[in-house]
Motif scaffolding. Structure first.
Motif, PDB file in Angstrom:
ATOM      1  N   LYS A  99       0.829  -1.218   0.000  1.00 47.80           N
ATOM      2  CA  LYS A  99       0.000   0.000   0.000  1.00 47.80           C
ATOM      3  C   LYS A  99       0.859   1.263   0.000  1.00 47.80           C
ATOM      4  O   LYS A  99       0.577   2.210  -0.736  1.00 47.80           O
ATOM      5  N   SER A 100       1.898   1.271   0.810  1.00 46.77           N
ATOM      6  CA  SER A 100       2.757   2.459   0.905  1.00 46.77           C
ATOM      7  C   SER A 100       3.487   2.719  -0.407  1.00 46.77           C
ATOM      8  O   SER A 100       3.548   3.862  -0.880  1.00 46.77           O
ATOM      9  N   ILE A 101       4.028   1.678  -1.006  1.00 43.67           N
ATOM     10  CA  ILE A 101       4.766   1.825  -2.263  1.00 43.67           C
ATOM     11  C   ILE A 101       3.809   2.211  -3.392  1.00 43.67           C
ATOM     12  O   ILE A 101       4.123   3.056  -4.227  1.00 43.67           O
ATOM     13  N   TYR A 102       2.611   1.627  -3.376  1.00 38.02           N
ATOM     14  CA  TYR A 102       1.612   1.985  -4.395  1.00 38.02           C
ATOM     15  C   TYR A 102       1.274   3.476  -4.316  1.00 38.02           C
ATOM     16  O   TYR A 102       1.160   4.151  -5.338  1.00 38.02           O
ATOM     17  N   CYS A 103       1.126   4.010  -3.114  1.00 42.84           N
ATOM     18  CA  CYS A 103       0.813   5.439  -2.949  1.00 42.84           C
ATOM     19  C   CYS A 103       1.917   6.312  -3.528  1.00 42.84           C
ATOM     20  O   CYS A 103       1.637   7.316  -4.188  1.00 42.84           O
ATOM     21  N   ILE A 104       3.161   5.946  -3.302  1.00 41.50           N
ATOM     22  CA  ILE A 104       4.295   6.705  -3.839  1.00 41.50           C
ATOM     23  C   ILE A 104       4.234   6.702  -5.366  1.00 41.50           C
ATOM     24  O   ILE A 104       4.371   7.744  -6.012  1.00 41.50           O
ATOM     25  N   ILE A 105       4.007   5.539  -5.931  1.00 42.23           N
ATOM     26  CA  ILE A 105       3.969   5.389  -7.390  1.00 42.23           C
ATOM     27  C   ILE A 105       2.786   6.145  -7.981  1.00 42.23           C
ATOM     28  O   ILE A 105       2.926   6.895  -8.945  1.00 42.23           O
ATOM     29  N   ASN A 106       1.625   5.967  -7.393  1.00 44.44           N
ATOM     30  CA  ASN A 106       0.402   6.560  -7.958  1.00 44.44           C
ATOM     31  C   ASN A 106       0.407   8.088  -7.890  1.00 44.44           C
ATOM     32  O   ASN A 106      -0.185   8.746  -8.737  1.00 44.44           O
ATOM     33  N   LYS A 107       1.084   8.655  -6.906  1.00 45.32           N
ATOM     34  CA  LYS A 107       1.191  10.117  -6.835  1.00 45.32           C
ATOM     35  C   LYS A 107       1.953  10.663  -8.039  1.00 45.32           C
ATOM     36  O   LYS A 107       1.699  11.771  -8.484  1.00 45.32           O
ATOM     37  N   ILE A 108       2.867   9.876  -8.561  1.00 46.59           N
ATOM     38  CA  ILE A 108       3.683  10.314  -9.697  1.00 46.59           C
ATOM     39  C   ILE A 108       3.033   9.932 -11.013  1.00 46.59           C
ATOM     40  O   ILE A 108       2.894  10.752 -11.920  1.00 46.59           O
ATOM     41  N   VAL A 124       3.924  -0.577 -12.606  1.00 45.09           N
ATOM     42  CA  VAL A 124       5.175  -0.124 -11.991  1.00 45.09           C
ATOM     43  C   VAL A 124       5.367  -0.817 -10.646  1.00 45.09           C
ATOM     44  O   VAL A 124       6.482  -1.223 -10.302  1.00 45.09           O
ATOM     45  N   LEU A 125       4.290  -0.972  -9.885  1.00 45.20           N
ATOM     46  CA  LEU A 125       4.358  -1.642  -8.588  1.00 45.20           C
ATOM     47  C   LEU A 125       4.904  -3.058  -8.735  1.00 45.20           C
ATOM     48  O   LEU A 125       5.811  -3.467  -8.004  1.00 45.20           O
ATOM     49  N   ASN A 126       4.375  -3.801  -9.696  1.00 42.54           N
ATOM     50  CA  ASN A 126       4.868  -5.169  -9.921  1.00 42.54           C
ATOM     51  C   ASN A 126       6.339  -5.164 -10.317  1.00 42.54           C
ATOM     52  O   ASN A 126       7.124  -5.988  -9.835  1.00 42.54           O
ATOM     53  N   ASP A 127       6.707  -4.210 -11.182  1.00 42.31           N
ATOM     54  CA  ASP A 127       8.104  -4.118 -11.617  1.00 42.31           C
ATOM     55  C   ASP A 127       9.045  -3.830 -10.451  1.00 42.31           C
ATOM     56  O   ASP A 127      10.112  -4.432 -10.345  1.00 42.31           O
ATOM     57  N   ALA A 148      11.378   3.084  -1.393  1.00 45.34           N
ATOM     58  CA  ALA A 148      10.675   4.286  -1.837  1.00 45.34           C
ATOM     59  C   ALA A 148      11.458   4.980  -2.947  1.00 45.34           C
ATOM     60  O   ALA A 148      10.873   5.448  -3.937  1.00 45.34           O
ATOM     61  N   LYS A 149      12.773   5.022  -2.817  1.00 42.55           N
ATOM     62  CA  LYS A 149      13.607   5.649  -3.840  1.00 42.55           C
ATOM     63  C   LYS A 149      13.524   4.875  -5.155  1.00 42.55           C
ATOM     64  O   LYS A 149      13.382   5.467  -6.222  1.00 42.55           O
ATOM     65  N   VAL A 150      13.589   3.562  -5.082  1.00 46.69           N
ATOM     66  CA  VAL A 150      13.473   2.728  -6.285  1.00 46.69           C
ATOM     67  C   VAL A 150      12.102   2.941  -6.937  1.00 46.69           C
ATOM     68  O   VAL A 150      12.001   3.094  -8.155  1.00 46.69           O
ATOM     69  N   ALA A 151      11.045   2.985  -6.131  1.00 49.75           N
ATOM     70  CA  ALA A 151       9.686   3.185  -6.652  1.00 49.75           C
ATOM     71  C   ALA A 151       9.555   4.555  -7.306  1.00 49.75           C
ATOM     72  O   ALA A 151       8.987   4.684  -8.396  1.00 49.75           O
ATOM     73  N   ARG A 152      10.088   5.564  -6.662  1.00 50.97           N
ATOM     74  CA  ARG A 152      10.023   6.922  -7.210  1.00 50.97           C
ATOM     75  C   ARG A 152      10.764   6.987  -8.550  1.00 50.97           C
ATOM     76  O   ARG A 152      10.245   7.519  -9.527  1.00 50.97           O
ATOM     77  N   ASN A 153      11.973   6.449  -8.584  1.00 50.90           N
ATOM     78  CA  ASN A 153      12.757   6.480  -9.828  1.00 50.90           C
ATOM     79  C   ASN A 153      12.075   5.693 -10.946  1.00 50.90           C
ATOM     80  O   ASN A 153      12.045   6.145 -12.094  1.00 50.90           O
ATOM     81  N   ALA A 154      11.519   4.543 -10.618  1.00 50.77           N
ATOM     82  CA  ALA A 154      10.820   3.743 -11.634  1.00 50.77           C
ATOM     83  C   ALA A 154       9.591   4.483 -12.150  1.00 50.77           C
ATOM     84  O   ALA A 154       9.284   4.441 -13.345  1.00 50.77           O
ATOM     85  N   SER A 155       8.903   5.178 -11.262  1.00 45.53           N
ATOM     86  CA  SER A 155       7.719   5.948 -11.658  1.00 45.53           C
ATOM     87  C   SER A 155       8.104   7.094 -12.577  1.00 45.53           C
ATOM     88  O   SER A 155       7.455   7.333 -13.599  1.00 45.53           O
ATOM     89  N   LEU A 156       9.153   7.805 -12.213  1.00 39.11           N
ATOM     90  CA  LEU A 156       9.622   8.910 -13.054  1.00 39.11           C
ATOM     91  C   LEU A 156      10.090   8.404 -14.416  1.00 39.11           C
ATOM     92  O   LEU A 156       9.811   9.018 -15.446  1.00 39.11           O
ATOM     93  N   LYS A 161       8.989   5.813 -15.932  1.00 38.75           N
ATOM     94  CA  LYS A 161       7.800   5.403 -16.680  1.00 38.75           C
ATOM     95  C   LYS A 161       7.121   6.603 -17.339  1.00 38.75           C
ATOM     96  O   LYS A 161       6.750   6.542 -18.514  1.00 38.75           O
ATOM     97  N   ILE A 162       6.947   7.677 -16.590  1.00 41.63           N
ATOM     98  CA  ILE A 162       6.241   8.816 -17.176  1.00 41.63           C
ATOM     99  C   ILE A 162       7.098   9.563 -18.183  1.00 41.63           C
ATOM    100  O   ILE A 162       6.576  10.324 -18.992  1.00 41.63           O
ATOM    101  N   ARG A 163       8.395   9.342 -18.149  1.00 42.50           N
ATOM    102  CA  ARG A 163       9.267  10.002 -19.120  1.00 42.50           C
ATOM    103  C   ARG A 163       9.328   9.259 -20.453  1.00 42.50           C
ATOM    104  O   ARG A 163       9.765   9.822 -21.447  1.00 42.50           O
ATOM    105  N   THR A 164       8.922   8.025 -20.459  1.00 40.94           N
ATOM    106  CA  THR A 164       9.038   7.258 -21.694  1.00 40.94           C
ATOM    107  C   THR A 164       7.982   7.686 -22.703  1.00 40.94           C
ATOM    108  O   THR A 164       6.881   8.084 -22.354  1.00 40.94           O
ATOM    109  N   LEU A 165       8.335   7.593 -23.945  1.00 37.31           N
ATOM    110  CA  LEU A 165       7.380   7.923 -25.001  1.00 37.31           C
ATOM    111  C   LEU A 165       6.225   6.940 -24.999  1.00 37.31           C
ATOM    112  O   LEU A 165       5.098   7.294 -25.334  1.00 37.31           O
TER     113      LEU A 165
END
Length: 189
Positions: free
Chosen positions: A35-44, A54-57, A81-89, A91-95
């Motif tokens: 739940k905590s990691i999902y919240c970090i990812i979903n905010k981004i 992204v959560l599964n990854d 949290a850092k890994v989740a944040r970086n993976a989220s960023l 993801k949104i940067r990819t074409l």
């Protein structure tokens, strides 16, 4: 298994299980932090489907790259949290992500078009006219970076150009636009 999950609940107890490649460690980690990691990812990411992806990854990354965690640099959760944040960023940067956004519903597309129209109304007519006077390649580069939200790197990738070419086009175009607007301003005075 439920008994094992109840007994093992601290990061110090989970860590050896992950380091030894035991799936139970991953299952406990997921139950404890999902739940905590999902919240970090979903905010981004701001998309349920993409957030789940992204959560599964990231949980697979935690399991497969646990050796990258260094307890001297912080807690296990902070690293996660850092890994989740970086993976989220990433993801949104990819074409791919940008193009997946184009699958909006009709109502969402209409809202986006209305927003685009209101943004174009904000851009002064003189500037819009000057942009139209640029050559086609420079126009496209300016539009992508300044109006469509692409980074310079994404623009270069999308147009199959070196990053330096995109930067040069932008600089040249901005100088040309500035000169044109200043000339017009002087002519009016």
């Amino acid at each position: 298994m439920k008994l094992l999950k109840c007994i093992i609940n601290t990061d110090l107890e989970i860590l050896p299980l992950l380091q030894s490649g035991q799936e139970i460690g991953l299952q406990i980690l997921i139950n404890k932090y999902r739940k905590s990691i999902y919240c970090i990812i979903n905010k981004i990411v701001k998309s349920e489907m993409t957030s789940e992806e992204v959560l599964n990854d990231v949980f697979l990354k935690y399991f497969n790259k646990i050796e990258l965690y260094d307890s001297r640099k912080g807690s296990l959760f902070n690293w996660m949290a850092k890994v989740a944040r970086n993976a989220s960023l990433d993801k949104i940067r990819t074409l791919e992500y940008r193009h997946s956004i184009s699958t909006y519903s009709l109502e969402e597309r209409m809202a986006i078009n209305a927003l685009s129209n209101s943004i174009s109304m904000i851009v002064p007519e003189d500037l819009r006219d000057n942009i139209k006077r640029l050559n086609e390649k420079d126009q496209k580069t300016i539009e992508m970076v300044y109006f469509e939200g692409y980074t310079q790197s994404e623009c270069a990738m999308s147009l199959s150009l070196p990053l330096g070419t995109v930067k040069s086009r932008l600089r040249r175009s901005i100088i040309q636009l500035r000169n044109n607007l200043e000339s017009k301003k002087e002519a009016l005075q």
